[in-house]
Design an enzyme around this catalytic site. Structure first.
Site, PDB file in Angstrom:
ATOM      1  N   HIS A  17       0.766  -1.110  -0.016  1.00 41.54           N
ATOM      2  CA  HIS A  17      -0.106   0.098   0.037  1.00 41.54           C
ATOM      3  C   HIS A  17       0.843   1.180   0.021  1.00 41.54           C
ATOM      4  O   HIS A  17       0.508   2.304  -0.852  1.00 41.54           O
ATOM      5  CB  HIS A  17      -0.897   0.123   1.246  1.00 41.54           C
ATOM      6  CG  HIS A  17      -1.922  -0.861   1.412  1.00 41.54           C
ATOM      7  ND1 HIS A  17      -2.216  -1.938   2.447  1.00 41.54           N
ATOM      8  CD2 HIS A  17      -3.066  -1.076   0.450  1.00 41.54           C
ATOM      9  CE1 HIS A  17      -3.204  -2.648   2.114  1.00 41.54           C
ATOM     10  NE2 HIS A  17      -3.740  -2.332   1.017  1.00 41.54           N
ATOM     11  N   LYS A  41     -16.507  -6.420   5.517  1.00 49.48           N
ATOM     12  CA  LYS A  41     -15.901  -7.442   6.264  1.00 49.48           C
ATOM     13  C   LYS A  41     -15.801  -7.042   7.886  1.00 49.48           C
ATOM     14  O   LYS A  41     -15.720  -5.997   8.111  1.00 49.48           O
ATOM     15  CB  LYS A  41     -14.417  -7.706   5.796  1.00 49.48           C
ATOM     16  CG  LYS A  41     -14.496  -7.656   4.545  1.00 49.48           C
ATOM     17  CD  LYS A  41     -13.069  -7.593   3.794  1.00 49.48           C
ATOM     18  CE  LYS A  41     -12.853  -6.683   2.571  1.00 49.48           C
ATOM     19  NZ  LYS A  41     -11.652  -6.109   2.109  1.00 49.48           N
ATOM     20  N   ARG A  90      -2.437  -5.737  -8.606  1.00 47.60           N
ATOM     21  CA  ARG A  90      -1.134  -6.431  -8.403  1.00 47.60           C
ATOM     22  C   ARG A  90      -1.199  -7.652  -9.560  1.00 47.60           C
ATOM     23  O   ARG A  90      -0.174  -7.770 -10.111  1.00 47.60           O
ATOM     24  CB  ARG A  90      -1.413  -7.086  -7.047  1.00 47.60           C
ATOM     25  CG  ARG A  90      -1.111  -6.331  -5.960  1.00 47.60           C
ATOM     26  CD  ARG A  90      -1.456  -6.813  -4.587  1.00 47.60           C
ATOM     27  NE  ARG A  90      -3.014  -7.039  -4.724  1.00 47.60           N
ATOM     28  CZ  ARG A  90      -3.723  -7.656  -3.807  1.00 47.60           C
ATOM     29  NH1 ARG A  90      -3.247  -7.679  -2.465  1.00 47.60           N
ATOM     30  NH2 ARG A  90      -5.023  -7.835  -3.944  1.00 47.60           N
ATOM     31  N   SER A 128      -3.260  -7.921   2.547  1.00 49.55           N
ATOM     32  CA  SER A 128      -3.486  -7.605   4.008  1.00 49.55           C
ATOM     33  C   SER A 128      -3.938  -9.174   4.438  1.00 49.55           C
ATOM     34  O   SER A 128      -3.659  -9.493   5.602  1.00 49.55           O
ATOM     35  CB  SER A 128      -4.710  -6.612   4.341  1.00 49.55           C
ATOM     36  OG  SER A 128      -4.041  -5.356   3.916  1.00 49.55           O
TER      37      SER A 128
HETATM   38  O1  PNS Z   1      -9.281  -2.375   0.515  1.00 46.54           O
HETATM   39  P1  PNS Z   1     -10.482  -2.630  -0.153  1.00 46.54           P
HETATM   40  O2  PNS Z   1     -11.461  -3.364   0.810  1.00 46.54           O
HETATM   41  O3  PNS Z   1     -10.447  -3.308  -1.473  1.00 46.54           O
HETATM   42  O4  PNS Z   1     -11.507  -1.342  -0.375  1.00 46.54           O
HETATM   43  C1  PNS Z   1     -12.617  -1.411  -0.943  1.00 46.54           C
HETATM   44  C2  PNS Z   1     -13.408   0.056  -0.893  1.00 46.54           C
HETATM   45  C3  PNS Z   1     -13.540   0.634   0.564  1.00 46.54           C
HETATM   46  C4  PNS Z   1     -12.544   1.075  -1.687  1.00 46.54           C
HETATM   47  C5  PNS Z   1     -14.883  -0.217  -1.370  1.00 46.54           C
HETATM   48  O5  PNS Z   1     -15.448  -1.186  -0.791  1.00 46.54           O
HETATM   49  C6  PNS Z   1     -15.577   1.512  -1.275  1.00 46.54           C
HETATM   50  O6  PNS Z   1     -15.200   2.262  -2.049  1.00 46.54           O
HETATM   51  N1  PNS Z   1     -16.455   1.372  -0.024  1.00 46.54           N
HETATM   52  C7  PNS Z   1     -17.274   2.562  -0.103  1.00 46.54           C
HETATM   53  C8  PNS Z   1     -18.839   2.365  -0.461  1.00 46.54           C
HETATM   54  C9  PNS Z   1     -18.901   2.618  -1.761  1.00 46.54           C
HETATM   55  O7  PNS Z   1     -18.877   3.564  -2.422  1.00 46.54           O
HETATM   56  N2  PNS Z   1     -19.300   1.257  -2.403  1.00 46.54           N
HETATM   57  C10 PNS Z   1     -19.514   0.870  -3.837  1.00 46.54           C
HETATM   58  C11 PNS Z   1     -18.145   0.994  -4.587  1.00 46.54           C
HETATM   59  S1  PNS Z   1     -18.497   0.595  -6.373  1.00 46.54           S
END
Ligand code: PNS
Length: 165
Positions: A17, A41, A90, A128
């Site tokens: 990250h 999660k 990745r 992670s």
């Molecule tokens: O590290 P992650 O878990 O892959 O991150 C995912 C994240 C937090 C970027 C995604 O779940 C997100 O943007 N959540 C906010 C809510 C939202 O806008 N959801 C729709 C995304 S298309």
């Protein structure tokens, strides 16, 4: 001022990250590392621990700040007047999920741009979730996460019942 948002769960932040944050800084004036409050999660580390690890890890990095957001990323991005969202890519396995998110975000806001950055090859297989698992089972994650995270993982492991062989 070109602002980018680097959102995620960061449970916990890894050196992969941080590699992406540094790459983002080459392209944008400011990178906001944004920890999502409404992750689906059940997190390994609490929200405040995750934010704390990140704050410690980006200390001294000019142009980077750590924030958190709840609700839709598209709304947060608009509020911050960000030019783009950064996501790390990745391997091909990341692509489908990332592609779905990028297009769903664009559906929410036609001006939503996602910039995908590849981490250094050393971090291609780093995630992670693997860090959590390896650490929980007594493996080493040295060099893969910031020192503070490594320490916290060790502490957490010491509180868990020992793995059976
Ligand atoms: O590290 P992650 O878990 O892959 O991150 C995912 C994240 C937090 C970027 C995604 O779940 C997100 O943007 N959540 C906010 C809510 C939202 O806008 N959801 C729709 C995304 S298309």
């Amino acid at each position: 001022m070109r602002i980018a948002i680097y959102p995620g769960s960061f449970d916990p932040v890894t050196n992969g990250h941080l590699d992406i944050v540094k790459r983002g800084l080459q392209l944008f004036d400011r990178v906001i590392v944004a920890v999502s409050e409404n992750s689906l999660k059940s997190p390994y580390f609490s929200f405040s621990e995750r934010v704390g690890f990140l704050e410690e890890a980006v200390k001294g990095m000019q142009g980077v700040c750590v924030e958190h957001f709840s609700g839709l990323l598209a709304n947060y991005m608009r509020a911050k007047k960000a030019a783009a969202v950064i996501r790390g890519l990745r391997a091909v396995s990341d692509f489908e999920y990332e592609f779905q998110m990028a297009l769903m975000n664009r559906y929410q806001d036609a001006g939503f741009e996602t910039v995908f950055l590849m981490p250094d090859a050393r971090y291609t297989y780093l995630s992670s979730s693997l860090v959590r698992e390896v650490s929980r089972l007594g493996g080493t994650v040295q060099g893969l996460v910031p020192g503070g995270v490594e320490k916290a993982l060790r502490k957490k492991r010491s509180l868990l019942p020992p793995a059976r062989h």
